[in-house]
Write a protein that holds these residues in place. Structure first.
Motif, mmCIF file in Angstrom:
data_model
loop_
_atom_site.group_PDB
_atom_site.id
_atom_site.type_symbol
_atom_site.label_atom_id
_atom_site.label_comp_id
_atom_site.label_asym_id
_atom_site.label_seq_id
_atom_site.Cartn_x
_atom_site.Cartn_y
_atom_site.Cartn_z
ATOM 1 N N ALA A 29 -45.131 26.223 7.156
ATOM 2 C CA ALA A 29 -46.436 25.779 6.655
ATOM 3 C C ALA A 29 -47.573 26.425 7.436
ATOM 4 C CB ALA A 29 -46.543 24.262 6.742
ATOM 5 N N GLN A 30 -47.417 26.588 8.742
ATOM 6 C CA GLN A 30 -48.458 27.242 9.541
ATOM 7 C C GLN A 30 -48.574 28.716 9.190
ATOM 8 O OE1 GLN A 30 -47.461 26.408 13.629
ATOM 9 N NE2 GLN A 30 -48.929 24.727 13.709
ATOM 10 N N ALA A 31 -47.446 29.365 8.927
ATOM 11 C CA ALA A 31 -47.494 30.776 8.564
ATOM 12 C C ALA A 31 -48.146 30.980 7.202
ATOM 13 C CB ALA A 31 -46.088 31.362 8.556
ATOM 14 N N VAL A 32 -47.886 30.086 6.274
ATOM 15 C CA VAL A 32 -48.453 30.204 4.934
ATOM 16 C C VAL A 32 -49.958 29.939 4.957
ATOM 17 C CG1 VAL A 32 -48.468 29.140 2.636
ATOM 18 C CG2 VAL A 32 -46.304 29.709 3.729
ATOM 19 N N THR A 33 -50.368 28.926 5.700
ATOM 20 C CA THR A 33 -51.785 28.561 5.725
ATOM 21 C C THR A 33 -52.569 29.264 6.830
ATOM 22 O OG1 THR A 33 -51.345 26.667 7.164
ATOM 23 C CG2 THR A 33 -51.311 26.278 4.777
ATOM 24 N N GLN A 34 -51.889 30.014 7.693
ATOM 25 C CA GLN A 34 -52.503 30.746 8.807
ATOM 26 C C GLN A 34 -53.257 29.818 9.762
ATOM 27 O OE1 GLN A 34 -54.776 33.989 7.225
ATOM 28 N NE2 GLN A 34 -52.966 35.061 6.500
ATOM 29 N N VAL A 35 -52.745 28.617 9.939
ATOM 30 C CA VAL A 35 -53.287 27.671 10.902
ATOM 31 C C VAL A 35 -52.364 27.707 12.118
ATOM 32 C CG1 VAL A 35 -53.799 25.253 11.372
ATOM 33 C CG2 VAL A 35 -54.254 26.199 9.120
ATOM 34 N N GLN A 36 -52.896 28.095 13.272
ATOM 35 C CA GLN A 36 -52.082 28.214 14.476
ATOM 36 C C GLN A 36 -52.549 27.220 15.534
ATOM 37 O OE1 GLN A 36 -49.378 30.063 14.552
ATOM 38 N NE2 GLN A 36 -49.813 30.732 12.462
ATOM 39 N N ASP A 37 -52.289 25.967 15.319
ATOM 40 C CA ASP A 37 -52.650 24.927 16.265
ATOM 41 C C ASP A 37 -51.381 24.400 16.920
ATOM 42 O OD1 ASP A 37 -54.080 23.074 17.688
ATOM 43 O OD2 ASP A 37 -54.330 21.686 16.004
ATOM 44 N N GLN A 38 -51.368 24.290 18.247
ATOM 45 C CA GLN A 38 -50.164 23.883 18.957
ATOM 46 C C GLN A 38 -49.774 22.439 18.675
ATOM 47 O OE1 GLN A 38 -48.094 25.814 20.637
ATOM 48 N NE2 GLN A 38 -49.375 27.524 20.002
ATOM 49 N N THR A 39 -50.742 21.573 18.475
ATOM 50 C CA THR A 39 -50.402 20.173 18.217
ATOM 51 C C THR A 39 -49.730 20.002 16.863
ATOM 52 O OG1 THR A 39 -52.619 19.752 17.342
ATOM 53 C CG2 THR A 39 -52.235 19.273 19.674
ATOM 54 N N LEU A 40 -50.027 20.872 15.916
ATOM 55 C CA LEU A 40 -49.369 20.791 14.612
ATOM 56 C C LEU A 40 -47.891 21.138 14.713
ATOM 57 C CD1 LEU A 40 -51.981 22.315 12.160
ATOM 58 C CD2 LEU A 40 -51.375 19.924 12.470
ATOM 59 N N ALA A 41 -47.515 21.931 15.694
ATOM 60 C CA ALA A 41 -46.110 22.283 15.857
ATOM 61 C C ALA A 41 -45.353 21.233 16.661
ATOM 62 C CB ALA A 41 -45.994 23.635 16.544
ATOM 63 N N PHE A 42 -46.028 20.503 17.511
ATOM 64 C CA PHE A 42 -45.367 19.593 18.440
ATOM 65 C C PHE A 42 -45.279 18.160 17.921
ATOM 66 C CE2 PHE A 42 -45.366 17.109 22.450
ATOM 67 C CZ PHE A 42 -44.164 17.568 22.940
#
Length: 84
Positions: free
Chosen positions: A37-50
Motif C-alpha cells: 500500500a505504501q509503494a502504490v500510494t508513495q507514502v513513506q511514513d515509518q509509523t504506517l509500517a510499524f
C-alpha cells in the motif's frame, strides 16, 4: 526409554516455533500488505509500517490465547510432572 535432557530441549525449541509462528505470520502478512500500500500510494511514513503490525500481533494473540496457553501449560506439566 529414558527421557533425556536433550529431548526436553528439543521439545522446548519446537514449542517455541509452534507458539511464535502464528504471531510472526500475522506480522509478515500485515507488513507485506502495508508495504504494498505504501509503494502504490508513495507514502513513506515509518509509523504506517510499524503500527499495523503491532495491532495485528495483539489481535492474533488475543484470538489464539487459549490455544497458546494450552500448549504452554501442557509442556510445563510434562516438564515438571516428573517420570512417575
Amino acid at each position: 526409554m529414558d527421557f533425556l535432557p536433550i529431548d526436553a530441549l528439543r521439545e522446548a525449541l519446537l514449542l517455541t516455533l509452534i507458539v511464535s509462528a502464528p504471531l510472526l505470520l500475522a506480522a509478515l502478512v500485515v507488513g507485506l500488505l502495508t508495504s504494498l500500500a505504501q509503494a502504490v500510494t508513495q507514502v513513506q511514513d515509518q509509523t504506517l509500517a510499524f503500527l499495523p503490525k503491532i495491532v495485528a500481533v495483539v489481535i492474533t494473540t488475543i484470538v489464539l490465547l487459549g490455544w497458546l496457553g494450552a500448549r504452554m501449560i501442557d509442556f510445563a506439566v510434562r516438564m515438571f510432572g516428573g517420570p512417575w
